[in-house]
Scaffold this motif. Sequence first.
Motif, PDB file in Angstrom:
ATOM      1  N   VAL A  68       1.280  -1.162   4.089  1.00 42.56           N
ATOM      2  CA  VAL A  68       2.232  -0.149   3.625  1.00 42.56           C
ATOM      3  C   VAL A  68       1.495   1.074   3.095  1.00 42.56           C
ATOM      4  O   VAL A  68       1.872   2.219   3.377  1.00 42.56           O
ATOM      5  CB  VAL A  68       3.174  -0.752   2.550  1.00 42.56           C
ATOM      6  N   LEU A  69       0.435   0.871   2.346  1.00 43.67           N
ATOM      7  CA  LEU A  69      -0.318   2.000   1.811  1.00 43.67           C
ATOM      8  C   LEU A  69      -1.010   2.791   2.910  1.00 43.67           C
ATOM      9  O   LEU A  69      -1.020   4.026   2.884  1.00 43.67           O
ATOM     10  CB  LEU A  69      -1.340   1.518   0.784  1.00 43.67           C
ATOM     11  N   VAL A  70      -1.569   2.127   3.902  1.00 44.85           N
ATOM     12  CA  VAL A  70      -2.210   2.825   5.023  1.00 44.85           C
ATOM     13  C   VAL A  70      -1.172   3.603   5.831  1.00 44.85           C
ATOM     14  O   VAL A  70      -1.421   4.732   6.260  1.00 44.85           O
ATOM     15  CB  VAL A  70      -2.995   1.833   5.914  1.00 44.85           C
ATOM     16  N   ALA A  71       0.003   3.031   6.026  1.00 42.91           N
ATOM     17  CA  ALA A  71       1.064   3.745   6.744  1.00 42.91           C
ATOM     18  C   ALA A  71       1.503   4.987   5.974  1.00 42.91           C
ATOM     19  O   ALA A  71       1.708   6.057   6.558  1.00 42.91           O
ATOM     20  CB  ALA A  71       2.261   2.818   6.977  1.00 42.91           C
ATOM     21  N   GLY A  72       1.654   4.870   4.674  1.00 42.05           N
ATOM     22  CA  GLY A  72       2.005   6.027   3.865  1.00 42.05           C
ATOM     23  C   GLY A  72       0.926   7.085   3.871  1.00 42.05           C
ATOM     24  O   GLY A  72       1.203   8.286   3.977  1.00 42.05           O
ATOM     25  N   TRP A  73      -0.315   6.669   3.780  1.00 41.02           N
ATOM     26  CA  TRP A  73      -1.451   7.599   3.833  1.00 41.02           C
ATOM     27  C   TRP A  73      -1.485   8.315   5.178  1.00 41.02           C
ATOM     28  O   TRP A  73      -1.696   9.533   5.241  1.00 41.02           O
ATOM     29  CB  TRP A  73      -2.744   6.819   3.605  1.00 41.02           C
ATOM     30  N   SER A  74      -1.248   7.606   6.240  1.00 42.10           N
ATOM     31  CA  SER A  74      -1.252   8.212   7.569  1.00 42.10           C
ATOM     32  C   SER A  74      -0.105   9.208   7.725  1.00 42.10           C
ATOM     33  O   SER A  74      -0.282  10.271   8.333  1.00 42.10           O
ATOM     34  CB  SER A  74      -1.140   7.135   8.643  1.00 42.10           C
ATOM     35  N   ALA A  75       1.048   8.886   7.183  1.00 41.94           N
ATOM     36  CA  ALA A  75       2.185   9.800   7.279  1.00 41.94           C
ATOM     37  C   ALA A  75       1.919  11.085   6.505  1.00 41.94           C
ATOM     38  O   ALA A  75       2.238  12.183   6.975  1.00 41.94           O
ATOM     39  CB  ALA A  75       3.449   9.126   6.753  1.00 41.94           C
ATOM     40  N   VAL A  76       1.316  10.967   5.351  1.00 42.72           N
ATOM     41  CA  VAL A  76       0.995  12.166   4.566  1.00 42.72           C
ATOM     42  C   VAL A  76      -0.068  12.997   5.269  1.00 42.72           C
ATOM     43  O   VAL A  76       0.014  14.221   5.323  1.00 42.72           O
ATOM     44  CB  VAL A  76       0.543  11.769   3.143  1.00 42.72           C
TER      45      VAL A  76
END
Length: 101
Positions: A68-76
């Motif tokens: 979840v954190l990697v997905a959020g980081w990638s989206a940002v």
Amino acid sequence: MATLLNALVAIAAVTAALTATSLDRRAAVLLGATGSTVGAFLAWVIAPAAWAGAPFLPWLAAVLGTAVLVAGWSAVRLYDGVFAPPPEPSDDTGAVATARW
């Protein structure tokens, strides 16, 4: 005590796996350690009885928290406007005309 040790091993293993497969090692360590720690902590807070009874739950929580954190980081990082400075206001001084009488 064994459950806490299992959680710490899960956090270390998920962080090491993400770091080993990443091109940006510093970001991978930060994302892996943070995501797996937060995921494991939230699983412990939400379901403490399941946490104590299921030895696989810290591992699952560490992997899901990191994902979840990697997905959020990638989206940002994908969204360009987050880090870009605001655009300059248009300069319309060339449209000023002077009239001579």
